[in-house]
Design a protein around this motif. Structure first.
Motif, PDB file in Angstrom:
ATOM      1  N   VAL A   1     -92.598   5.423 -72.834  1.00 35.89           N
ATOM      2  CA  VAL A   1     -93.528   6.006 -73.811  1.00 35.89           C
ATOM      3  C   VAL A   1     -93.759   5.071 -74.992  1.00 35.89           C
ATOM      4  CG1 VAL A   1     -93.953   7.966 -75.346  1.00 35.89           C
ATOM      5  CG2 VAL A   1     -92.865   8.335 -73.115  1.00 35.89           C
ATOM      6  N   ASN A   2     -92.715   4.357 -75.407  1.00 42.26           N
ATOM      7  CA  ASN A   2     -92.800   3.410 -76.536  1.00 42.26           C
ATOM      8  C   ASN A   2     -92.911   4.118 -77.891  1.00 42.26           C
ATOM      9  OD1 ASN A   2     -92.658   1.001 -75.030  1.00 42.26           O
ATOM     10  ND2 ASN A   2     -94.852   1.151 -74.533  1.00 42.26           N
ATOM     11  N   LYS A   3     -92.329   3.487 -78.879  1.00 45.89           N
ATOM     12  CA  LYS A   3     -92.448   3.891 -80.285  1.00 45.89           C
ATOM     13  C   LYS A   3     -92.025   5.334 -80.547  1.00 45.89           C
ATOM     14  CE  LYS A   3     -96.086   0.524 -81.285  1.00 45.89           C
ATOM     15  NZ  LYS A   3     -97.469   0.292 -81.758  1.00 45.89           N
ATOM     16  N   ILE A   4     -91.060   5.832 -79.777  1.00 43.28           N
ATOM     17  CA  ILE A   4     -90.482   7.123 -80.124  1.00 43.28           C
ATOM     18  C   ILE A   4     -89.222   6.868 -80.946  1.00 43.28           C
ATOM     19  CG2 ILE A   4     -91.348   8.222 -78.022  1.00 43.28           C
ATOM     20  CD1 ILE A   4     -88.392   8.166 -76.995  1.00 43.28           C
ATOM     21  N   SER A   5     -88.771   7.895 -81.656  1.00 46.07           N
ATOM     22  CA  SER A   5     -87.512   7.823 -82.387  1.00 46.07           C
ATOM     23  C   SER A   5     -86.471   8.543 -81.530  1.00 46.07           C
ATOM     24  CB  SER A   5     -87.657   8.492 -83.757  1.00 46.07           C
ATOM     25  OG  SER A   5     -86.427   8.497 -84.443  1.00 46.07           O
ATOM     26  N   LEU A   6     -85.593   7.762 -80.886  1.00 44.64           N
ATOM     27  CA  LEU A   6     -84.645   8.311 -79.920  1.00 44.64           C
ATOM     28  C   LEU A   6     -83.269   8.511 -80.549  1.00 44.64           C
ATOM     29  CD1 LEU A   6     -83.782   9.075 -77.006  1.00 44.64           C
ATOM     30  CD2 LEU A   6     -83.349   6.628 -76.621  1.00 44.64           C
ATOM     31  N   HIS A   7     -82.716   9.706 -80.340  1.00 40.78           N
ATOM     32  CA  HIS A   7     -81.387  10.040 -80.841  1.00 40.78           C
ATOM     33  C   HIS A   7     -80.586  10.635 -79.685  1.00 40.78           C
ATOM     34  CE1 HIS A   7     -82.712   9.557 -85.078  1.00 40.78           C
ATOM     35  NE2 HIS A   7     -83.871   9.935 -84.568  1.00 40.78           N
ATOM     36  N   SER A   8     -79.570   9.900 -79.214  1.00 40.83           N
ATOM     37  CA  SER A   8     -78.781  10.318 -78.069  1.00 40.83           C
ATOM     38  C   SER A   8     -77.398  10.763 -78.517  1.00 40.83           C
ATOM     39  CB  SER A   8     -78.656   9.161 -77.069  1.00 40.83           C
ATOM     40  OG  SER A   8     -79.940   8.752 -76.612  1.00 40.83           O
ATOM     41  N   VAL A   9     -76.868  11.800 -77.854  1.00 46.06           N
ATOM     42  CA  VAL A   9     -75.599  12.407 -78.269  1.00 46.06           C
ATOM     43  C   VAL A   9     -74.701  12.624 -77.058  1.00 46.06           C
ATOM     44  CG1 VAL A   9     -74.507  14.443 -79.293  1.00 46.06           C
ATOM     45  CG2 VAL A   9     -76.702  13.625 -80.188  1.00 46.06           C
ATOM     46  N   ASP A  10     -73.414  12.336 -77.219  1.00 48.47           N
ATOM     47  CA  ASP A  10     -72.425  12.727 -76.214  1.00 48.47           C
ATOM     48  C   ASP A  10     -71.080  12.922 -76.899  1.00 48.47           C
ATOM     49  OD1 ASP A  10     -72.584  12.452 -72.871  1.00 48.47           O
ATOM     50  OD2 ASP A  10     -70.588  12.594 -73.727  1.00 48.47           O
ATOM     51  N   ILE A  11     -70.276  13.792 -76.346  1.00 49.96           N
ATOM     52  CA  ILE A  11     -68.972  14.077 -76.935  1.00 49.96           C
ATOM     53  C   ILE A  11     -67.907  13.096 -76.462  1.00 49.96           C
ATOM     54  CG2 ILE A  11     -68.118  15.663 -75.141  1.00 49.96           C
ATOM     55  CD1 ILE A  11     -67.203  17.501 -77.507  1.00 49.96           C
ATOM     56  N   ASP A  12     -68.186  12.388 -75.357  1.00 48.78           N
ATOM     57  CA  ASP A  12     -67.231  11.464 -74.743  1.00 48.78           C
ATOM     58  C   ASP A  12     -67.411  10.057 -75.319  1.00 48.78           C
ATOM     59  OD1 ASP A  12     -65.671   9.876 -73.132  1.00 48.78           O
ATOM     60  OD2 ASP A  12     -66.400  10.695 -71.235  1.00 48.78           O
ATOM     61  N   PRO A  13     -66.379   9.493 -75.937  1.00 50.64           N
ATOM     62  CA  PRO A  13     -66.508   8.153 -76.523  1.00 50.64           C
ATOM     63  C   PRO A  13     -66.850   7.068 -75.507  1.00 50.64           C
ATOM     64  CG  PRO A  13     -64.205   8.863 -76.525  1.00 50.64           C
ATOM     65  CD  PRO A  13     -65.025  10.064 -76.177  1.00 50.64           C
ATOM     66  N   VAL A  14     -66.400   7.229 -74.260  1.00 51.36           N
ATOM     67  CA  VAL A  14     -66.740   6.256 -73.214  1.00 51.36           C
ATOM     68  C   VAL A  14     -68.245   6.287 -72.944  1.00 51.36           C
ATOM     69  CG1 VAL A  14     -66.355   5.560 -70.818  1.00 51.36           C
ATOM     70  CG2 VAL A  14     -64.459   6.466 -72.170  1.00 51.36           C
ATOM     71  N   ALA A  15     -68.803   7.480 -72.901  1.00 49.07           N
ATOM     72  CA  ALA A  15     -70.244   7.625 -72.691  1.00 49.07           C
ATOM     73  C   ALA A  15     -71.036   7.070 -73.872  1.00 49.07           C
ATOM     74  CB  ALA A  15     -70.596   9.098 -72.466  1.00 49.07           C
ATOM     75  N   VAL A  16     -70.561   7.324 -75.077  1.00 51.33           N
ATOM     76  CA  VAL A  16     -71.249   6.833 -76.276  1.00 51.33           C
ATOM     77  C   VAL A  16     -71.322   5.311 -76.264  1.00 51.33           C
ATOM     78  CG1 VAL A  16     -71.072   6.647 -78.789  1.00 51.33           C
ATOM     79  CG2 VAL A  16     -70.720   8.850 -77.668  1.00 51.33           C
ATOM     80  N   LYS A  17     -70.217   4.678 -75.890  1.00 51.42           N
ATOM     81  CA  LYS A  17     -70.190   3.214 -75.817  1.00 51.42           C
ATOM     82  C   LYS A  17     -71.183   2.704 -74.777  1.00 51.42           C
ATOM     83  CE  LYS A  17     -67.159  -0.629 -74.548  1.00 51.42           C
ATOM     84  NZ  LYS A  17     -65.831  -0.986 -73.993  1.00 51.42           N
ATOM     85  N   CYS A  18     -71.204   3.348 -73.611  1.00 48.87           N
ATOM     86  CA  CYS A  18     -72.108   2.924 -72.540  1.00 48.87           C
ATOM     87  C   CYS A  18     -73.569   3.154 -72.927  1.00 48.87           C
ATOM     88  CB  CYS A  18     -71.767   3.681 -71.256  1.00 48.87           C
ATOM     89  SG  CYS A  18     -72.678   3.133 -69.797  1.00 48.87           S
ATOM     90  N   ALA A  19     -73.861   4.317 -73.486  1.00 53.30           N
ATOM     91  CA  ALA A  19     -75.227   4.626 -73.902  1.00 53.30           C
ATOM     92  C   ALA A  19     -75.719   3.641 -74.952  1.00 53.30           C
ATOM     93  CB  ALA A  19     -75.304   6.055 -74.435  1.00 53.30           C
ATOM     94  N   SER A  20     -74.825   3.252 -75.842  1.00 55.10           N
ATOM     95  CA  SER A  20     -75.204   2.286 -76.878  1.00 55.10           C
ATOM     96  C   SER A  20     -75.677   0.977 -76.255  1.00 55.10           C
ATOM     97  CB  SER A  20     -74.019   2.030 -77.811  1.00 55.10           C
ATOM     98  OG  SER A  20     -73.648   3.207 -78.500  1.00 55.10           O
ATOM     99  N   ARG A  21     -75.029   0.566 -75.185  1.00 50.22           N
ATOM    100  CA  ARG A  21     -75.434  -0.669 -74.501  1.00 50.22           C
ATOM    101  C   ARG A  21     -76.813  -0.519 -73.864  1.00 50.22           C
ATOM    102  NH1 ARG A  21     -71.030  -2.602 -70.381  1.00 50.22           N
ATOM    103  NH2 ARG A  21     -72.398  -4.441 -70.368  1.00 50.22           N
ATOM    104  N   ASN A  22     -77.098   0.678 -73.349  1.00 49.33           N
ATOM    105  CA  ASN A  22     -78.370   0.868 -72.647  1.00 49.33           C
ATOM    106  C   ASN A  22     -79.563   1.042 -73.575  1.00 49.33           C
ATOM    107  OD1 ASN A  22     -77.866   0.740 -69.761  1.00 49.33           O
ATOM    108  ND2 ASN A  22     -76.588   2.552 -70.026  1.00 49.33           N
TER     109      ASN A  22
END
Length: 257
Positions: free
Chosen positions: A109-130
């Protein structure tokens, strides 16, 4: 060598041994590395963890060990979300796991403001990379509690592939999921809908008027998910794709949260 790898994987029950062999060969940096990857895969570790990535809706998504592996049926959720998303929208991806859903939407879509959430620190680290290269934000915490208060009432899209497997049904899942994926990403409580209830109840306070909440659910649970959405005050509809065995429930905030 290729045939011996195929035979090795097939002997361990890999149904798509030929395809997996090609992927392993293409990703290995050396023969030694390839043999190591083959043995790890043969031991039962999911292919996505062995490779360190999966292809999801045409995008290469990093998948670290211990993170929920994106399912191809979730492409249906992405398609419906993208159809409702506009340039400049604020999009929240709850229970984001690897961040695959938000990453694909933000790329397409481009130019959206994306805010991703997870309770698992392993997932947060992985999502940050993506989502590092697309300007998104990742937060560790429990659903809406992790988000900046400044987003309340301004969100255009909430997409949530929350856990929806009933607790007693987890033992019926494929072995790869049961043994290697985090239970927190699978267990949806007694009827599988605990997280859906929390997400739907909080959505009207975070969505802008006309904003949408989209969740993936099962065909069997769809009617109950529909009821949960309507009880939260959302105008609701169900979308279904039999080929993908995918069900998405879509709620629209008709008034102010």
């Amino acid at each position: 060598m290729e045939k011996s790898i195929i035979d090795r994987l097939r002997s361990e029950g890999c149904i798509f041994a030929e395809e997996e062999t090609q992927l392993l060969i293409s990703e290995a940096s050396s023969v030694e590395d390839l043999m190591k990857m083959v043995e790890i895969r043969a031991s039962g570790l999911p292919l996505e963890y062995v490779l360190g990535f999966t292809m999801f809706y045409g995008q290469r998504i990093i998948v670290e060990r211990g993170v929920f592996i994106p399912r191809q049926r979730t492409v249906f959720l992405v398609k419906h979300t993208e159809a409702l998303t506009r340039i400049g929208d604020i999009v929240i991806d709850l229970c984001c796991g690897s961040g695959a859903v938000g990453a694909v939407i933000a790329t397409d879509v481009n130019k959206i403001s994306l805010h991703s959430v997870d309770i698992d620190p392993v997932a947060v680290k992985c999502a940050s990379r993506n989502i590092a290269d697309i300007g998104g934000h990742v937060y560790k915490g429990d659903l809406y509690n992790a988000l900046p208060c400044s987003l309340r009432g301004r969100v255009n899209i909430i997409v949530a592939n929350v856990p929806y497997v009933p607790t007693d049904a987890i033992k019926l899942l494929p072995q790869e999921a049961r043994l290697y994926e985090p239970k927190v990403a699978l267990d949806g409580g007694k009827d599988g809908l605990d997280l859906q209830r929390k997400v739907a109840e909080g959505a009207p306070r975070w969505l802008a008027p006309g904003g949408h909440l989209l969740v993936e659910t099962s065909k069997r649970q769809a009617a109950k998910t529909f009821e949960i959405f309507t009880n939260a005050g959302l105008m609701t509809k169900i979308a279904r794709d039999e080929e993908l065995d995918a069900t998405v429930v879509i709620g629209t905030n008709s008034g102010k949260g």
